[in-house]
Design a protein around this motif. Structure first.
Motif, PDB file in Angstrom:
ATOM      1  N   ASP A 237     122.402 -24.407  23.637  1.00  0.00           N
ATOM      2  CA  ASP A 237     122.379 -24.873  22.251  1.00  0.00           C
ATOM      3  C   ASP A 237     121.518 -23.887  21.480  1.00  0.00           C
ATOM      4  OD1 ASP A 237     121.855 -26.080  19.780  1.00  0.00           O
ATOM      5  OD2 ASP A 237     121.850 -28.109  20.631  1.00  0.00           O
ATOM      6  N   TRP A 238     122.178 -23.005  20.743  1.00  0.00           N
ATOM      7  CA  TRP A 238     121.438 -21.943  20.056  1.00  0.00           C
ATOM      8  C   TRP A 238     120.640 -22.476  18.879  1.00  0.00           C
ATOM      9  CZ3 TRP A 238     120.931 -17.943  22.940  1.00  0.00           C
ATOM     10  CH2 TRP A 238     121.939 -17.583  23.833  1.00  0.00           C
ATOM     11  N   ASN A 239     121.014 -23.617  18.328  1.00  0.00           N
ATOM     12  CA  ASN A 239     120.258 -24.205  17.207  1.00  0.00           C
ATOM     13  C   ASN A 239     118.877 -24.655  17.656  1.00  0.00           C
ATOM     14  OD1 ASN A 239     122.355 -23.873  15.306  1.00  0.00           O
ATOM     15  ND2 ASN A 239     123.351 -25.759  16.004  1.00  0.00           N
ATOM     16  N   THR A 240     118.817 -25.277  18.833  1.00  0.00           N
ATOM     17  CA  THR A 240     117.518 -25.750  19.330  1.00  0.00           C
ATOM     18  C   THR A 240     116.901 -24.790  20.344  1.00  0.00           C
ATOM     19  OG1 THR A 240     118.591 -27.015  21.104  1.00  0.00           O
ATOM     20  CG2 THR A 240     118.221 -28.147  18.996  1.00  0.00           C
ATOM     21  N   GLN A 241     117.663 -23.756  20.727  1.00  0.00           N
ATOM     22  CA  GLN A 241     117.242 -22.792  21.745  1.00  0.00           C
ATOM     23  C   GLN A 241     116.863 -23.503  23.046  1.00  0.00           C
ATOM     24  OE1 GLN A 241     114.445 -19.835  20.396  1.00  0.00           O
ATOM     25  NE2 GLN A 241     115.613 -19.417  18.526  1.00  0.00           N
ATOM     26  N   THR A 242     117.741 -24.403  23.448  1.00  0.00           N
ATOM     27  CA  THR A 242     117.592 -25.104  24.722  1.00  0.00           C
ATOM     28  C   THR A 242     118.886 -24.982  25.519  1.00  0.00           C
ATOM     29  OG1 THR A 242     118.313 -27.202  23.744  1.00  0.00           O
ATOM     30  CG2 THR A 242     115.922 -26.777  23.822  1.00  0.00           C
ATOM     31  N   VAL A 243     118.812 -25.395  26.779  1.00  0.00           N
ATOM     32  CA  VAL A 243     119.969 -25.337  27.676  1.00  0.00           C
ATOM     33  C   VAL A 243     120.136 -26.705  28.325  1.00  0.00           C
ATOM     34  CG1 VAL A 243     120.982 -24.232  29.710  1.00  0.00           C
ATOM     35  CG2 VAL A 243     119.539 -22.899  28.164  1.00  0.00           C
ATOM     36  N   ASN A 244     121.363 -27.184  28.346  1.00  0.00           N
ATOM     37  CA  ASN A 244     121.677 -28.416  29.064  1.00  0.00           C
ATOM     38  C   ASN A 244     122.100 -28.031  30.482  1.00  0.00           C
ATOM     39  OD1 ASN A 244     122.015 -31.141  29.438  1.00  0.00           O
ATOM     40  ND2 ASN A 244     123.993 -31.257  28.427  1.00  0.00           N
ATOM     41  N   GLY A 245     121.103 -27.683  31.295  1.00  0.00           N
ATOM     42  CA  GLY A 245     121.358 -27.067  32.589  1.00  0.00           C
ATOM     43  C   GLY A 245     121.441 -28.056  33.728  1.00  0.00           C
ATOM     44  N   TRP A 246     121.885 -27.551  34.875  1.00  0.00           N
ATOM     45  CA  TRP A 246     122.046 -28.361  36.078  1.00  0.00           C
ATOM     46  C   TRP A 246     120.932 -28.058  37.071  1.00  0.00           C
ATOM     47  CZ3 TRP A 246     125.514 -32.226  37.168  1.00  0.00           C
ATOM     48  CH2 TRP A 246     126.543 -32.415  36.242  1.00  0.00           C
ATOM     49  N   PHE A 247     120.213 -29.125  37.459  1.00  0.00           N
ATOM     50  CA  PHE A 247     119.149 -29.059  38.455  1.00  0.00           C
ATOM     51  C   PHE A 247     119.640 -29.717  39.743  1.00  0.00           C
ATOM     52  CE2 PHE A 247     117.128 -28.858  34.353  1.00  0.00           C
ATOM     53  CZ  PHE A 247     116.021 -28.057  34.504  1.00  0.00           C
ATOM     54  N   TYR A 248     118.900 -29.466  40.831  1.00  0.00           N
ATOM     55  CA  TYR A 248     119.226 -30.150  42.081  1.00  0.00           C
ATOM     56  C   TYR A 248     117.937 -30.655  42.713  1.00  0.00           C
ATOM     57  CZ  TYR A 248     121.571 -31.404  46.401  1.00  0.00           C
ATOM     58  OH  TYR A 248     122.082 -32.117  47.462  1.00  0.00           O
ATOM     59  N   GLY A 249     117.888 -31.935  43.031  1.00  0.00           N
ATOM     60  CA  GLY A 249     116.702 -32.516  43.645  1.00  0.00           C
ATOM     61  C   GLY A 249     116.874 -34.001  43.844  1.00  0.00           C
ATOM     62  N   LYS A 250     115.778 -34.664  44.206  1.00  0.00           N
ATOM     63  CA  LYS A 250     115.826 -36.090  44.483  1.00  0.00           C
ATOM     64  C   LYS A 250     115.975 -36.898  43.200  1.00  0.00           C
ATOM     65  CE  LYS A 250     113.281 -36.125  48.846  1.00  0.00           C
ATOM     66  NZ  LYS A 250     112.094 -36.629  49.568  1.00  0.00           N
ATOM     67  N   GLY A 251     116.929 -37.819  43.217  1.00  0.00           N
ATOM     68  CA  GLY A 251     117.111 -38.736  42.109  1.00  0.00           C
ATOM     69  C   GLY A 251     116.257 -39.975  42.291  1.00  0.00           C
ATOM     70  N   LYS A 252     116.460 -40.981  41.430  1.00  0.00           N
ATOM     71  CA  LYS A 252     115.673 -42.211  41.499  1.00  0.00           C
ATOM     72  C   LYS A 252     115.867 -42.945  42.816  1.00  0.00           C
ATOM     73  CE  LYS A 252     115.643 -42.904  36.489  1.00  0.00           C
ATOM     74  NZ  LYS A 252     116.043 -43.785  35.361  1.00  0.00           N
ATOM     75  N   ASN A 253     117.021 -42.721  43.448  1.00  0.00           N
ATOM     76  CA  ASN A 253     117.293 -43.377  44.730  1.00  0.00           C
ATOM     77  C   ASN A 253     116.746 -42.600  45.925  1.00  0.00           C
ATOM     78  OD1 ASN A 253     118.987 -41.193  44.680  1.00  0.00           O
ATOM     79  ND2 ASN A 253     120.897 -42.352  44.838  1.00  0.00           N
TER      80      ASN A 253
END
Length: 460
Positions: free
Chosen positions: A139-155
């Motif tokens: 998102d160039w307007n906010t200069q952020t990335v909606n990226g994919w992480f990998y790790g432990k979820g809430k479960n």
């Protein structure tokens, strides 16, 4: 810059909203005092705020939710941090740039999801923010990335999850092929990120075989390891090379995986043998003249010869009568020194032009091969391969734009125990690590990606 791993947490809404709180242990470690103003940096996001102490006997930082949102902190956990010159850095923020997002929550990048997962898991010991993204996720307007992480979820189960994060400080580029690399959005993404941040991108793009050859063939440290090669060959030049070396290869300048390669040798009674891959078959044909051979390969598209190289053929060491070469997988460590992580021995299939798996090649134990082929000289041969590989990596690094952190070298040993380089890959596959003898090397390879990234981010 020295760094430590801290727990970062969100402050409850009843706590002061305009200050970040540091545990008393951390205040002492960093020599901070209550009310001090500092700059906080997460990736490309910064803000200035006050710090206060909180009575906790651990390394911990507590963020008001408002400040966490401003910094685009993707999640709260144990994260690497450093404080220097009144700037608190959280992260660092590392990323893998690729293409081919599938939309799936379990395999977001298709078959390559498991590869990227291995990199992210290997990074968990060092606790950076580390995600995978495509140009469309910025998102160039906010200069952020909606990226994919990998790790432990809430479960408590490890899984892929998506979070908004700052633009990265270091990018490990894994664009899958030259076609994807040429996409306008890929080029624009790299250029724009580097224009608005201090981001370093390592292993950008793909090597041009001829450019690599020129750099290494002309350098005194590596020239002895480079076969004689010419671009855009003519039929007279191909004939001349066959006369000189008895065996030559025609290779596409931008090819990979051993596709489109032709091996040509002279027939003792006249004419030329040509060995090549045709679909799923390995073919050997005899041609009475070089003109007929080249016409058979290129036909009406003779202009394609301009995109080929002619290269001196090397009589490789053999295993059970089949030629063998080696894939040397190399990485930069956190001291920016080249390390040979793994050496895989590849045996050509029966009648194959190359040792690639797609054309019938197979992997065997390197130690087993060296013991059988070079009894008593195994260590000497392996050291020759390692020495040549490091010299080649250092030399190539001096000649390319942008940092290099990983290389795959295709190396051959001839019957005189001389080391030859056939190809250098800036985005090497990891098939050698499937061999049982190299699985630990594969894990170390994945860890080196983070080690080198931390060095580039000045977080070591």
């Amino acid at each position: 810059m020295s760094s430590i791993i801290c727990k970062i947490q969100a402050l409850s809404s009843t706590m002061p909203a305009k200050a970040v709180k540091l545990s008393t242990s951390l205040m002492k470690e960093w020599g901070c005092h209550p009310g001090q103003s500092i700059k906080i940096r997460v990736g490309n996001r910064t803000l200035i705020t006050r710090i206060l102490g909180i009575n906790r006997n651990e390394y911990a930082i507590y963020f008001p939710k408002y400040i966490a949102r401003q910094l685009a902190i993707p999640y709260f956990s144990e994260i690497r941090t450093s404080l220097q010159n009144r700037e608190l850095r959280i992260g660092p923020v590392l990323a893998i740039l690729t293409t081919g997002y599938t939309g799936s929550s379990t395999t977001p990048f298709g078959n390559r999801s498991s590869l990227f997962k291995s990199f992210l898991l290997a990074a968990q010991t060092d606790r950076p923010f580390f995600y995978v993204f495509t140009p469309e996720m910025v998102d160039w307007n906010t200069q952020t990335v909606n990226g994919w992480f990998y790790g432990k979820g809430k479960n408590g189960v490890c899984q892929w999850f998506r979070r908004t994060a700052p633009l990265p400080e270091v990018i490990y580029e894994r664009i899958p092929n030259r076609k994807a690399e040429s996409l306008p959005q890929v080029k624009a993404c790299r250029e724009r990120i580097q224009s608005i941040t201090r981001c370093q991108i390592f292993n950008q793009g793909f090597f041009n075989k001829w450019s690599v050859h020129e750099k290494l063939y002309q350098h005194p440290l590596t020239s002895e390891n480079i076969p004689e090669t010419y671009p855009s060959p003519t039929i007279p030049l191909i004939k001349k090379m066959v006369d000189r070396h008895q065996m030559i290869y025609l290779k596409p300048d931008g090819g990979s995986l051993g596709m489109g390669i032709f091996r040509i040798t002279r027939h003792p009674q006249g004419g030329y043998y040509c060995r090549f891959r045709d679909g799923e078959k390995n073919v050997l044909r005899l041609f009475h003249s070089m003109e007929k051979l080249v016409w058979h390969i290129f036909g009406q598209q003779m202009h394609r010869l301009n995109r080929y190289l002619v290269q001196q053929g090397i009589r490789l060491a053999k295993y059970d009568g089949r030629p063998v070469d080696f894939r040397v997988h190399m990485h930069k460590d956190r001291s920016e020194e080249w390390q040979v992580v793994g050496i895989g021995a590849k045996v050509a299939g029966v009648g194959c032009v190359t040792t690639h798996g797609r054309t019938g090649g197979s992997m065997i134990s390197t130690s087993e091969l060296l013991q059988k082929k070079f009894p008593g000289a195994e260590s000497e041969i392996e050291n020759k391969i390692r020495d040549a590989s490091i010299r080649i990596a250092r030399t190539l690094e001096e000649e390319v734009n942008g940092p290099l952190g990983e290389l795959g070298l295709d190396i051959g040993i001839d019957r005189y125990q001389h080391v030859w380089l056939f190809e250098v890959n800036s985005k090497p596959g990891r098939h050698i690590f499937l061999h049982p003898t190299l699985r630990d090397a594969g894990k170390q390879s994945a860890r080196y990606i983070t080690e080198y990234s931390l060095k580039l981010a000045n977080f070591v």
